[in-house]
Write a protein that holds these residues in place. Structure first.
Motif, mmCIF file in Angstrom:
data_model
loop_
_atom_site.group_PDB
_atom_site.id
_atom_site.type_symbol
_atom_site.label_atom_id
_atom_site.label_comp_id
_atom_site.label_asym_id
_atom_site.label_seq_id
_atom_site.Cartn_x
_atom_site.Cartn_y
_atom_site.Cartn_z
ATOM 1 N N SER A 128 -0.357 5.764 6.144
ATOM 2 C CA SER A 128 -0.489 5.054 7.423
ATOM 3 C C SER A 128 -1.946 4.772 7.787
ATOM 4 O O SER A 128 -2.316 3.636 8.063
ATOM 5 N N LYS B 171 -2.578 -6.202 7.711
ATOM 6 C CA LYS B 171 -3.470 -6.317 8.880
ATOM 7 C C LYS B 171 -4.742 -7.075 8.534
ATOM 8 O O LYS B 171 -5.350 -7.715 9.402
ATOM 9 N N GLN B 172 -5.168 -7.027 7.281
ATOM 10 C CA GLN B 172 -6.355 -7.785 6.891
ATOM 11 C C GLN B 172 -6.131 -9.291 7.022
ATOM 12 O O GLN B 172 -7.090 -10.044 7.181
ATOM 13 N N TYR C 261 -2.263 -5.167 2.322
ATOM 14 C CA TYR C 261 -2.666 -4.623 3.623
ATOM 15 C C TYR C 261 -2.563 -5.782 4.611
ATOM 16 O O TYR C 261 -3.527 -6.524 4.827
ATOM 17 N N SER D 67 -8.529 0.233 5.521
ATOM 18 C CA SER D 67 -8.675 -1.127 4.982
ATOM 19 C C SER D 67 -9.417 -2.031 5.955
ATOM 20 O O SER D 67 -10.162 -2.929 5.535
ATOM 21 N N LYS E 239 0.845 -1.194 0.000
ATOM 22 C CA LYS E 239 0.000 0.000 0.000
ATOM 23 C C LYS E 239 0.888 1.256 0.000
ATOM 24 O O LYS E 239 2.035 1.198 0.458
ATOM 25 N N PRO F 153 4.414 -3.032 13.309
ATOM 26 C CA PRO F 153 4.363 -3.955 12.170
ATOM 27 C C PRO F 153 5.708 -4.569 11.826
ATOM 28 O O PRO F 153 5.761 -5.572 11.108
ATOM 29 N N HIS G 202 -4.229 1.781 6.527
ATOM 30 C CA HIS G 202 -4.379 0.475 7.160
ATOM 31 C C HIS G 202 -5.715 0.402 7.905
ATOM 32 O O HIS G 202 -6.408 -0.626 7.872
ATOM 33 N N ASP G 203 -6.066 1.482 8.588
ATOM 34 C CA ASP G 203 -7.328 1.497 9.326
ATOM 35 C C ASP G 203 -8.515 1.612 8.384
ATOM 36 O O ASP G 203 -9.580 1.037 8.636
#
Length: 359
Positions: free
Chosen positions: A204, A117-118, A115, A210, A94, A280, A207-208
């Motif tokens: 940044s 975190k997904q 992404y 997503s 990303k 991360p 990410h949230d």
């Protein structure tokens, strides 16, 4: 699967190189590319890649790989376009691009946007629990807080190789091209504070965004945006969720904060699902899912499986077997649109000029 890496900087050295070293059952790195020959050689030596390039065109012409991982900084639109046009499957970190136009210019092909975190096991479990509760309609609010120390402090452990061999005029030219893309997104007259906000949103906070896409769908409206402190400073974003409830994101750049911390709390009528993410860059550090339910019952769930590693395995399954990724070009475009709405709302609130795609 034979793969090539584009970009040999911090995220490649700290995250991808260690993971690719231990997942040789899935991947063989046959080529690397970076503007810095020093970095290309360092990562190439580490992964045993015979191809070392400082030009994307030269790497694509030399070939010898089936897929490309785009890990460089900045907009990835043009690099992804050329890799797809050459027939390669692409995993792109990303953001996919800085403008909608770059996404529209992409040819058909196999594209997955990273992404990680997904793919976090704690996130997937939270998704499953939310579905049991009734899905997005059950949400009262989603509240995100990010405490973001400097990148240098987060990466101090990684012993990174630094690039000092990229010509200054080339760097200046690339920065001009990047600025031109931001102008296309926000308009030529967009002031520095709007551009800085857009950089944070796409670099940044995306990410949230997503995660909101996974949990609730992308926000169709941004109600309020505020920033304070010296750039990148602090950012606050809030608005309605598409199905029910509202969201708020509070992102703080804290130069000397002791450790990165990110929490995502999903509140519903019967309790809360809270995710707490570590830095991360710390491989296999667990994300903690805390489930609060009736009678003050609290359950913690954690899993040390590395989200980046799950993402890499998912890319292999996508490129080799056609299993759809969690984010393709459509999802990445949604995040670009949301970031432009954030910039536009801030500009309107403060009487600042906004143009380009965001207008």
């Amino acid at each position: 699967m034979k793969i090539a890496l584009v970009g040999c900087g911090a995220v490649t050295q700290a995250v991808y190189a260690p993971l690719l070293s231990r997942r040789r059952d899935l991947f063989e790195v046959t080529a690397v590319c970076d503007l810095s020959r020093t970095l290309a050689d360092a990562v190439g030596d580490r992964l045993g890649a015979p191809g070392r390039h400082t030009s994307l065109d030269a790497m694509l012409e030399a070939g010898g790989f089936e897929a490309v991982l785009v890990l460089a900084s900045g907009s990835h639109g043009d690099t992804v376009r050329r890799a797809l046009a050459a027939g390669h499957a692409v995993l792109c970190e990303k953001p996919l691009a800085l403008t909608r136009a770059e996404v529209a210019a992409l040819p058909e092909g196999r594209l997955m946007v990273g992404y990680m975190k997904q793919y976090d096991p704690a996130v997937r479990r939270a998704e499953a629990l939310l579905a049991e509760l009734g899905g997005p309609e059950a949400i009262r609010s989603v509240e995100v807080t990010v405490l973001h120390p400097s990148g240098e402090s987060q990466l101090a452990f990684a012993n990174l190789t630094r690039a000092g061999d990229v010509p200054a005029d080339l760097v200046a030219r690339l920065l001009e091209q990047e600025d031109a893309l931001v102008s296309r997104a926000l308009g030529e007259q967009a002031p520095a504070q709007v551009r800085a906000l857009y950089a944070v949103a796409l670099g940044s906070i995306c990410h949230d965004l997503s995660l909101l896409r996974r949990f609730t769908g992308s926000p169709a409206e941004i109600g309020h945006v505020e920033t304070w402190g010296n750039a990148p400073g602090s950012v606050e974003i809030s608005g309605p969720l598409p199905a029910a409830g509202r969201f708020s994101i509070r992102w703080h750049y804290l130069e000397d904060y002791p450790a990165y911390r990110e929490t995502v709390a999903i509140h519903h009528d019967a309790g809360t699902l809270e995710l707490a993410f570590p830095s991360p860059y710390l491989m296999n550090a667990p994300t903690v899912l805390t489930v609060v339910s009736g009678g003050e019952s609290r359950t913690e769930w954690r899993e040390v499986t590395e989200a980046f590693e799950v993402q890499l395995a998912a890319f292999h399954a996508f490129a080799d077997g056609g299993q759809p990724p969690l984010t393709g070009r459509a999802g990445a475009l949604e995040d670009i649109v949301t970031a432009q709405r954030v910039a536009a709302r801030y500009a309107v609130q403060h009487g600042l000029p906004i143009g380009g795609e965001a207008a």
